[in-house]
Design a protein around this motif. Sequence first.
Motif, PDB file in Angstrom:
ATOM      1  N   ARG A  31       0.880  -1.172   0.000  1.00 13.37           N
ATOM      2  CA  ARG A  31       0.000   0.000   0.000  1.00 13.37           C
ATOM      3  C   ARG A  31       0.909   1.210   0.000  1.00 13.37           C
ATOM      4  NH1 ARG A  31      -3.126  -0.816   4.976  1.00 13.37           N
ATOM      5  NH2 ARG A  31      -3.699  -2.964   4.524  1.00 13.37           N
ATOM      6  N   SER A  32       1.068   1.838  -1.148  1.00 15.71           N
ATOM      7  CA  SER A  32       2.067   2.897  -1.271  1.00 15.71           C
ATOM      8  C   SER A  32       1.672   4.143  -0.488  1.00 15.71           C
ATOM      9  CB  SER A  32       2.265   3.268  -2.739  1.00 15.71           C
ATOM     10  OG  SER A  32       3.262   4.255  -2.851  1.00 15.71           O
ATOM     11  N   ARG A  33       2.692   4.816   0.040  1.00 11.54           N
ATOM     12  CA  ARG A  33       2.472   6.126   0.656  1.00 11.54           C
ATOM     13  C   ARG A  33       2.250   7.175  -0.434  1.00 11.54           C
ATOM     14  NH1 ARG A  33       7.153   7.812   2.839  1.00 11.54           N
ATOM     15  NH2 ARG A  33       8.327   6.050   2.052  1.00 11.54           N
ATOM     16  N   ALA A  34       2.696   6.866  -1.663  1.00 15.93           N
ATOM     17  CA  ALA A  34       2.506   7.791  -2.784  1.00 15.93           C
ATOM     18  C   ALA A  34       1.173   7.515  -3.460  1.00 15.93           C
ATOM     19  CB  ALA A  34       3.646   7.623  -3.785  1.00 15.93           C
ATOM     20  N   VAL A  35       0.687   8.479  -4.206  1.00 14.08           N
ATOM     21  CA  VAL A  35      -0.541   8.285  -4.979  1.00 14.08           C
ATOM     22  C   VAL A  35      -0.239   8.507  -6.463  1.00 14.08           C
ATOM     23  CG1 VAL A  35      -2.194   8.877  -3.163  1.00 14.08           C
ATOM     24  CG2 VAL A  35      -1.199  10.711  -4.564  1.00 14.08           C
ATOM     25  N   PRO A  36      -1.087   7.932  -7.336  1.00 12.95           N
ATOM     26  CA  PRO A  36      -0.942   8.242  -8.761  1.00 12.95           C
ATOM     27  C   PRO A  36      -1.128   9.747  -8.950  1.00 12.95           C
ATOM     28  CG  PRO A  36      -2.525   6.441  -8.432  1.00 12.95           C
ATOM     29  CD  PRO A  36      -2.229   7.025  -7.081  1.00 12.95           C
ATOM     30  N   HIS A  37      -0.300  10.355  -9.774  1.00 12.64           N
ATOM     31  CA  HIS A  37      -0.467  11.788 -10.027  1.00 12.64           C
ATOM     32  C   HIS A  37       0.087  12.146 -11.398  1.00 12.64           C
ATOM     33  CE1 HIS A  37      -1.594  15.750  -8.567  1.00 12.64           C
ATOM     34  NE2 HIS A  37      -0.560  16.212  -9.248  1.00 12.64           N
ATOM     35  N   LEU A  38      -0.511  13.172 -12.011  1.00 10.40           N
ATOM     36  CA  LEU A  38      -0.109  13.629 -13.351  1.00 10.40           C
ATOM     37  C   LEU A  38       0.327  15.087 -13.293  1.00 10.40           C
ATOM     38  CD1 LEU A  38      -0.343  13.179 -16.613  1.00 10.40           C
ATOM     39  CD2 LEU A  38      -2.496  14.406 -16.336  1.00 10.40           C
ATOM     40  N   TRP A  39       1.441  15.395 -13.979  1.00 14.22           N
ATOM     41  CA  TRP A  39       1.883  16.785 -14.153  1.00 14.22           C
ATOM     42  C   TRP A  39       1.867  17.079 -15.653  1.00 14.22           C
ATOM     43  CZ3 TRP A  39       3.698  13.540 -10.469  1.00 14.22           C
ATOM     44  CH2 TRP A  39       3.835  14.018  -9.156  1.00 14.22           C
ATOM     45  N   ARG A  40       1.249  18.227 -16.013  1.00 12.80           N
ATOM     46  CA  ARG A  40       1.167  18.618 -17.423  1.00 12.80           C
ATOM     47  C   ARG A  40       2.441  19.330 -17.859  1.00 12.80           C
ATOM     48  NH1 ARG A  40      -2.763  15.816 -19.796  1.00 12.80           N
ATOM     49  NH2 ARG A  40      -4.678  15.835 -18.561  1.00 12.80           N
ATOM     50  N   TRP A  41       3.010  18.859 -18.953  1.00 15.13           N
ATOM     51  CA  TRP A  41       4.259  19.435 -19.462  1.00 15.13           C
ATOM     52  C   TRP A  41       4.120  20.931 -19.768  1.00 15.13           C
ATOM     53  CZ3 TRP A  41       9.145  18.568 -19.196  1.00 15.13           C
ATOM     54  CH2 TRP A  41      10.042  19.079 -20.127  1.00 15.13           C
ATOM     55  N   GLU A  42       2.985  21.287 -20.359  1.00 21.04           N
ATOM     56  CA  GLU A  42       2.751  22.678 -20.734  1.00 21.04           C
ATOM     57  C   GLU A  42       2.957  23.608 -19.528  1.00 21.04           C
ATOM     58  OE1 GLU A  42      -1.178  23.071 -22.311  1.00 21.04           O
ATOM     59  OE2 GLU A  42      -0.837  25.168 -22.885  1.00 21.04           O
ATOM     60  N   ARG A  43       2.408  23.203 -18.393  1.00 22.41           N
ATOM     61  CA  ARG A  43       2.523  24.006 -17.160  1.00 22.41           C
ATOM     62  C   ARG A  43       3.958  23.991 -16.624  1.00 22.41           C
ATOM     63  NH1 ARG A  43       0.707  28.110 -14.908  1.00 22.41           N
ATOM     64  NH2 ARG A  43       0.344  27.542 -12.744  1.00 22.41           N
ATOM     65  N   ALA A  97      11.400  19.998  -8.942  1.00 23.86           N
ATOM     66  CA  ALA A  97      11.042  18.586  -8.765  1.00 23.86           C
ATOM     67  C   ALA A  97       9.547  18.360  -8.647  1.00 23.86           C
ATOM     68  CB  ALA A  97      11.733  18.043  -7.518  1.00 23.86           C
ATOM     69  N   LEU A  98       9.104  17.208  -9.115  1.00 20.29           N
ATOM     70  CA  LEU A  98       7.717  16.776  -8.935  1.00 20.29           C
ATOM     71  C   LEU A  98       7.561  16.265  -7.505  1.00 20.29           C
ATOM     72  CD1 LEU A  98       7.251  14.656 -12.209  1.00 20.29           C
ATOM     73  CD2 LEU A  98       7.185  17.141 -11.924  1.00 20.29           C
ATOM     74  N   ALA A  99       6.573  16.779  -6.802  1.00 27.39           N
ATOM     75  CA  ALA A  99       6.359  16.397  -5.401  1.00 27.39           C
ATOM     76  C   ALA A  99       5.038  15.636  -5.294  1.00 27.39           C
ATOM     77  CB  ALA A  99       6.338  17.637  -4.514  1.00 27.39           C
ATOM     78  N   ASN A 100       5.137  14.361  -5.035  1.00 32.68           N
ATOM     79  CA  ASN A 100       3.913  13.557  -4.894  1.00 32.68           C
ATOM     80  C   ASN A 100       3.056  14.122  -3.754  1.00 32.68           C
ATOM     81  OD1 ASN A 100       2.181  11.168  -4.049  1.00 32.68           O
ATOM     82  ND2 ASN A 100       3.125  10.426  -5.917  1.00 32.68           N
ATOM     83  N   PRO A 101       1.757  14.317  -4.003  1.00 29.15           N
ATOM     84  CA  PRO A 101       0.925  15.030  -3.015  1.00 29.15           C
ATOM     85  C   PRO A 101       0.864  14.371  -1.640  1.00 29.15           C
ATOM     86  CG  PRO A 101      -0.409  14.214  -4.859  1.00 29.15           C
ATOM     87  CD  PRO A 101       1.023  14.022  -5.243  1.00 29.15           C
ATOM     88  N   ALA A 161       4.393  14.263   1.953  1.00 30.46           N
ATOM     89  CA  ALA A 161       4.724  15.248   3.001  1.00 30.46           C
ATOM     90  C   ALA A 161       5.504  16.446   2.502  1.00 30.46           C
ATOM     91  CB  ALA A 161       5.496  14.548   4.129  1.00 30.46           C
ATOM     92  N   GLY A 162       5.211  16.893   1.285  1.00 31.25           N
ATOM     93  CA  GLY A 162       5.850  18.107   0.797  1.00 31.25           C
ATOM     94  C   GLY A 162       7.310  17.939   0.431  1.00 31.25           C
ATOM     95  N   THR A 172       8.117   9.639  -6.122  1.00 31.53           N
ATOM     96  CA  THR A 172       7.681   8.394  -5.485  1.00 31.53           C
ATOM     97  C   THR A 172       8.574   8.219  -4.247  1.00 31.53           C
ATOM     98  OG1 THR A 172       9.229   6.753  -6.405  1.00 31.53           O
ATOM     99  CG2 THR A 172       7.421   7.475  -7.856  1.00 31.53           C
ATOM    100  N   PRO A 173       8.318   7.204  -3.415  1.00 34.22           N
ATOM    101  CA  PRO A 173       9.163   7.037  -2.230  1.00 34.22           C
ATOM    102  C   PRO A 173      10.645   6.775  -2.547  1.00 34.22           C
ATOM    103  CG  PRO A 173       7.096   5.879  -1.938  1.00 34.22           C
ATOM    104  CD  PRO A 173       7.134   6.331  -3.376  1.00 34.22           C
TER     105      PRO A 173
END
Length: 380
Positions: free
Chosen positions: A54-66, A90-94, A97-98, A103-104
């Motif tokens: 059970r991952s501490r991370a969640v699926p998440h998407l970042w848009r390249w344009e942004r 860096a991409l910070a998985n929601p 913990a910031g 991912t972990p």
Amino acid sequence: MSTTLPTPFRLTAVDGPDQPEPTPALEHLYRGFEQELLVPLWTEIGDLMPLHPRSRAVPHLWRWERLVELAARAGDLVPVGRGGERRAIALANPTLAGRPFATPTLWAAIQYLMPGEDAPEHRHTQHAFRFVVEGEGVWTVVGGDPVPMRRGDFLPQAGWNWHAHHNATDAPMAWIDGLDIPLQHLTEAQFFEFGREEISDAERIEPERSRSERLWGHPGLRPLAASAGSRGTPLLAYRWEHTDRALTDQLRLEQEGFGGTVEAGHAAVRFTNPADGSDVLPTIRAEFHRVVRGAETTPVRETGSSVYQVFDGSGTVTVGDQRWSVTRGDLFVVPSWEPFSARSEAGRTDSDAGHLDLFRFSDAPVFEALGLDRTQKDSR
Ligand code: 1HN
């Protein structure tokens, strides 16, 4: 003399079939545990020994344009130099913990270098790579070897190699960095060293190919005189023309009835160390997937986590209970044991061959080395 320890945690009697009755005597026992910094297994076992990951991370998407828009603004406002070292965002998985952790175990960032700019030389134990989804004109200088970076190129760089980057053109350039920073953070075994303030003029030459490619970049041919070194690939660039040709050939072989693809309409390659066929980096695996227009990959779940970047085409990707329409440059994470599948579809702005091209990196080598790798195909 009596001292009072700060209580860093509080044990609460939990209600449950396997739990002791919450009496005043039990509460008293728990206060005693807290005072001595003791935690009984019976209140923790569900979290410490889950029935499945059970991952501490969640699926998440970042848009390249942004990402590009914000990185370009950082280009105007934030200098690159000693101390900060890199204009990397860096991409910070929601749910991590910031921390700047995708991912972990994995770090992923967009890096941006303005015309004529230098990113100073340094080295660290963290294993790293660059992947280019658009643009060209930056040379990364690894151990004194200038390596040009262009669209589609994958540029691994094992830990403890000196490296600096310079943008030799009059246009800004963005790319992504992948590193094992979160994993190494956990190991408490990291080292870092600043290098020279400036790279030499001899390292500012702009060759078509790096010395590493001239030595190691010939299929199936190992140079007799060269030593590959002990950690990670000696080849510093995997060029798009080779990756593209491998995927195109796999799909043609499938069409001709000779197999070659991992499943119908799904071609894939792993980037490997030419000296021994192992992963390019001790802690990071990198792959490239091509899904033919209209095809969908079989849902699969794996232990360990991945980050994907859409290189070309468009489609729909499903990660756990999330589904996104994706297009060029978009980045998303697949946490441990979340089912993943990808479908290639026509997008609004497609001018490509109609395939969905996905670059992927993961922590698979770590899980394999520890005997923790597990895969479940068709996890619908
Ligand atoms: C680093 O050295 C690079 O060399 C990119 O381009 C990202 C993130 C954290 C620490 C070092 C690079 C990094 C980094």
